[in-house]
Design a protein around this motif. Structure first.
Motif, PDB file in Angstrom:
ATOM      1  N   THR A 190     -71.350  89.394  87.614  1.00 23.63           N
ATOM      2  CA  THR A 190     -72.785  88.993  87.963  1.00 23.63           C
ATOM      3  C   THR A 190     -72.703  87.376  88.118  1.00 23.63           C
ATOM      4  N   LEU A 191     -72.437  86.863  86.763  1.00 25.79           N
ATOM      5  CA  LEU A 191     -72.662  85.218  86.686  1.00 25.79           C
ATOM      6  C   LEU A 191     -71.364  84.659  87.768  1.00 25.79           C
ATOM      7  N   HIS A 192     -70.484  85.495  88.172  1.00 28.71           N
ATOM      8  CA  HIS A 192     -69.488  84.938  89.182  1.00 28.71           C
ATOM      9  C   HIS A 192     -70.309  84.900  90.433  1.00 28.71           C
ATOM     10  N   HIS A 193     -70.889  85.850  90.802  1.00 33.34           N
ATOM     11  CA  HIS A 193     -71.716  86.092  92.079  1.00 33.34           C
ATOM     12  C   HIS A 193     -72.828  84.958  91.926  1.00 33.34           C
ATOM     13  N   ASP A 194     -73.378  85.091  90.804  1.00 26.52           N
ATOM     14  CA  ASP A 194     -74.578  84.144  90.792  1.00 26.52           C
ATOM     15  C   ASP A 194     -73.844  82.371  91.170  1.00 26.52           C
ATOM     16  N   PHE A 195     -72.905  82.131  90.493  1.00 26.07           N
ATOM     17  CA  PHE A 195     -72.103  81.016  91.057  1.00 26.07           C
ATOM     18  C   PHE A 195     -71.849  80.682  92.500  1.00 26.07           C
ATOM     19  N   LYS A 196     -71.343  81.801  92.969  1.00 23.29           N
ATOM     20  CA  LYS A 196     -70.968  81.831  94.649  1.00 23.29           C
ATOM     21  C   LYS A 196     -72.344  81.658  95.290  1.00 23.29           C
ATOM     22  N   ARG A 197     -73.340  82.330  94.760  1.00 18.87           N
ATOM     23  CA  ARG A 197     -74.668  82.262  95.455  1.00 18.87           C
ATOM     24  C   ARG A 197     -75.313  80.901  95.310  1.00 18.87           C
ATOM     25  N   ALA A 198     -75.292  80.116  94.313  1.00 19.32           N
ATOM     26  CA  ALA A 198     -75.793  78.890  93.965  1.00 19.32           C
ATOM     27  C   ALA A 198     -74.883  77.874  94.832  1.00 19.32           C
ATOM     28  N   ASN A 199     -73.713  78.177  95.047  1.00 14.12           N
ATOM     29  CA  ASN A 199     -72.959  77.503  95.965  1.00 14.12           C
ATOM     30  C   ASN A 199     -72.947  77.687  97.548  1.00 14.12           C
ATOM     31  N   GLY A 200     -74.127  78.317  97.841  1.00 12.56           N
ATOM     32  CA  GLY A 200     -74.277  78.612  99.399  1.00 12.56           C
ATOM     33  C   GLY A 200     -73.805  79.924 100.050  1.00 12.56           C
ATOM     34  N   TYR A 201     -73.092  80.651  99.142  1.00  7.56           N
ATOM     35  CA  TYR A 201     -72.420  82.164  99.709  1.00  7.56           C
ATOM     36  C   TYR A 201     -73.626  83.216  99.804  1.00  7.56           C
ATOM     37  N   SER A 202     -73.713  83.766 100.945  1.00 10.55           N
ATOM     38  CA  SER A 202     -74.725  84.844 100.898  1.00 10.55           C
ATOM     39  C   SER A 202     -74.067  85.964 100.365  1.00 10.55           C
ATOM     40  N   ASP A 203     -74.965  87.120 100.319  1.00 10.30           N
ATOM     41  CA  ASP A 203     -74.532  88.346  99.523  1.00 10.30           C
ATOM     42  C   ASP A 203     -73.556  89.202 100.296  1.00 10.30           C
ATOM     43  N   LEU A 204     -73.608  88.911 101.826  1.00 11.59           N
ATOM     44  CA  LEU A 204     -72.718  89.462 102.619  1.00 11.59           C
ATOM     45  C   LEU A 204     -71.193  88.832 102.683  1.00 11.59           C
ATOM     46  N   GLU A 205     -71.345  87.422 102.427  1.00 14.06           N
ATOM     47  CA  GLU A 205     -70.060  86.842 102.189  1.00 14.06           C
ATOM     48  C   GLU A 205     -69.198  87.251 101.122  1.00 14.06           C
ATOM     49  N   ILE A 206     -70.168  87.343 100.020  1.00 11.37           N
ATOM     50  CA  ILE A 206     -69.601  87.658  98.614  1.00 11.37           C
ATOM     51  C   ILE A 206     -69.036  89.070  98.807  1.00 11.37           C
ATOM     52  N   SER A 207     -69.763  90.074  99.210  1.00 18.13           N
ATOM     53  CA  SER A 207     -69.165  91.279  99.387  1.00 18.13           C
ATOM     54  C   SER A 207     -68.051  91.515 100.157  1.00 18.13           C
ATOM     55  N   GLY A 208     -67.912  90.620 101.621  1.00 19.21           N
ATOM     56  CA  GLY A 208     -66.867  90.761 102.306  1.00 19.21           C
ATOM     57  C   GLY A 208     -65.540  90.052 101.537  1.00 19.21           C
ATOM     58  N   LYS A 209     -65.772  88.877 100.726  1.00 24.92           N
ATOM     59  CA  LYS A 209     -64.542  88.521 100.018  1.00 24.92           C
ATOM     60  C   LYS A 209     -63.939  89.285  99.105  1.00 24.92           C
ATOM     61  N   ARG A 210     -64.947  90.041  98.455  1.00 20.16           N
ATOM     62  CA  ARG A 210     -64.590  90.940  97.193  1.00 20.16           C
ATOM     63  C   ARG A 210     -63.737  92.133  97.839  1.00 20.16           C
ATOM     64  N   SER A 211     -64.206  92.750  99.037  1.00 20.84           N
ATOM     65  CA  SER A 211     -63.460  93.823  99.562  1.00 20.84           C
ATOM     66  C   SER A 211     -62.033  93.165  99.999  1.00 20.84           C
ATOM     67  N   ALA A 212     -61.934  92.001 100.608  1.00 19.02           N
ATOM     68  CA  ALA A 212     -60.647  91.520 101.274  1.00 19.02           C
ATOM     69  C   ALA A 212     -59.791  91.246 100.164  1.00 19.02           C
ATOM     70  N   ILE A 213     -60.198  90.630  99.014  1.00 21.50           N
ATOM     71  CA  ILE A 213     -59.404  90.317  98.037  1.00 21.50           C
ATOM     72  C   ILE A 213     -58.843  91.257  97.125  1.00 21.50           C
ATOM     73  N   GLU A 214     -59.404  92.559  96.783  1.00 17.36           N
ATOM     74  CA  GLU A 214     -59.215  93.780  96.216  1.00 17.36           C
ATOM     75  C   GLU A 214     -57.899  94.035  96.429  1.00 17.36           C
ATOM     76  N   ASN A 215     -57.033  94.412  95.297  1.00 18.74           N
ATOM     77  CA  ASN A 215     -55.425  94.728  95.498  1.00 18.74           C
ATOM     78  C   ASN A 215     -54.668  93.589  95.988  1.00 18.74           C
ATOM     79  N   VAL A 216     -55.212  92.488  96.330  1.00 15.35           N
ATOM     80  CA  VAL A 216     -54.157  91.196  96.672  1.00 15.35           C
ATOM     81  C   VAL A 216     -54.463  90.248  95.212  1.00 15.35           C
ATOM     82  N   LEU A 217     -55.460  90.065  94.934  1.00 12.49           N
ATOM     83  CA  LEU A 217     -55.575  89.532  93.416  1.00 12.49           C
ATOM     84  C   LEU A 217     -56.060  90.499  92.526  1.00 12.49           C
TER      85      LEU A 217
END
Ligand code: GEK
Length: 253
Positions: A190-217
């Motif tokens: 939650t805090l990490h996503h708050d950090f990203k939101r505070a830096n201008g990422y939208s919820d759509l961008e946050i969830s898109g990156k989250r799916s893309a990075i799963e099993n890669v990182l």
């Protein structure tokens, strides 16, 4: 200090990361390709809490542990932020810096940043998998958010190779995203996503990156990192920094 010139430059020369602004349907797995290389300094600053503190501290730590006539390695050097921080920390003679990355698009841009940097220590860049390189006569080695991309089963042998190639009194700087037990995981996410939101990422961008990075990182817990570093041959392992779910550790040979 390095922070004042080149590091600011890395940010200024980057385009804004809008890769996940228009994602729809199945998100392709994350890769360090040309599109990512183009926006990378902006992406990593806005996505990794603590990154903008860790980079200049890599210079400070390097200055403390570098030894004359040795090699310094930045493994997974990307565009060279950690590599150039190390370079500005070298205050002894006869050293060489070796930057390694297996993504061609990243390493090409890294070379351009090295070319405009004004520090003097020679830099060699190698397009290679960190699992395949030789590590010898090393005083400072950095894995700044790289080990998390190496398959789990290969992490111990990589760290053993690095420790074996490090001189007495040398250091490994290891920065990673962490995993936690369930209740803390939720809070840290939650805090990490708050950090990203505070830096201008939208919820759509946050969830898109989250799916893309799963099993890669693939993150691990702090305890897993500490016990593996000890098994790899380091005598002292110290967490020197943590911001939410991102940590940086020094391991002393
Ligand atoms: C910084 N250190 O700015 N071999 C070589 N390179 C690899 C491998 C591998 N097996 N796996 C991943 N990489 C940098 C940031 S980024 C961190 C490092 C991030 C490379 C990959 O191509 C990428 O450039 C880098 O490791 C990870 O301080 O994007 O979260």
């Amino acid at each position: 200090m390095y922070n004042s010139a080149t590091f600011q430059g890395l940010g200024a020369m980057s385009e804004r990361d809008n890769i996940y602004q228009l994602v729809q349907g199945q998100v392709p797995a994350f890769a360090f390709d040309e599109a990512v290389a183009r926006v990378f300094p902006d992406m990593i600053r806005r996505s990794v809490p603590g990154y903008t503190t860790i980079i200049p501290m890599i210079e400070v730590i390097t200055r403390r542990y570098v030894q004359s006539g040795t090699q310094l390695y930045d493994l997974g050097c990307s565009l060279g932020a950690s590599l150039l921080a190390m370079r500005h920390g070298v205050n002894v003679a006869g050293c060489t810096l070796i930057g390694v990355d297996n993504a061609d698009a990243m390493l090409k841009r890294c070379q351009a940043y090295v070319d405009i940097d004004d520090a003097q220590t020679p830099v060699e860049l190698q397009l290679a998998d960190v699992r395949d390189i030789d590590v010898q006569n090393a005083s400072v080695v950095t894995l700044n958010f790289t080990l998390q991309f190496v398959p789990k089963d290969d992490r111990l042998s990589l760290l053993r190779k690095i420790a074996a190639g490090t001189v007495a009194g040398g250091v490994l700087i290891l920065s990673e995203k962490l995993s936690f037990d369930e209740s803390e995981q939720q809070l840290q996410d939650t805090l990490h996503h708050d950090f990203k939101r505070a830096n201008g990422y939208s919820d759509l961008e946050i969830s898109g990156k989250r799916s893309a990075i799963e099993n890669v990182l693939v993150p691990e817990s702090l305890e897993q990192h500490v016990s593996r570093l000890k098994a790899a041959g380091y005598s002292q392992v110290i967490k020197w920094y943590q911001c939410f779910n991102f940590v940086s550790i020094i391991a002393l040979k």
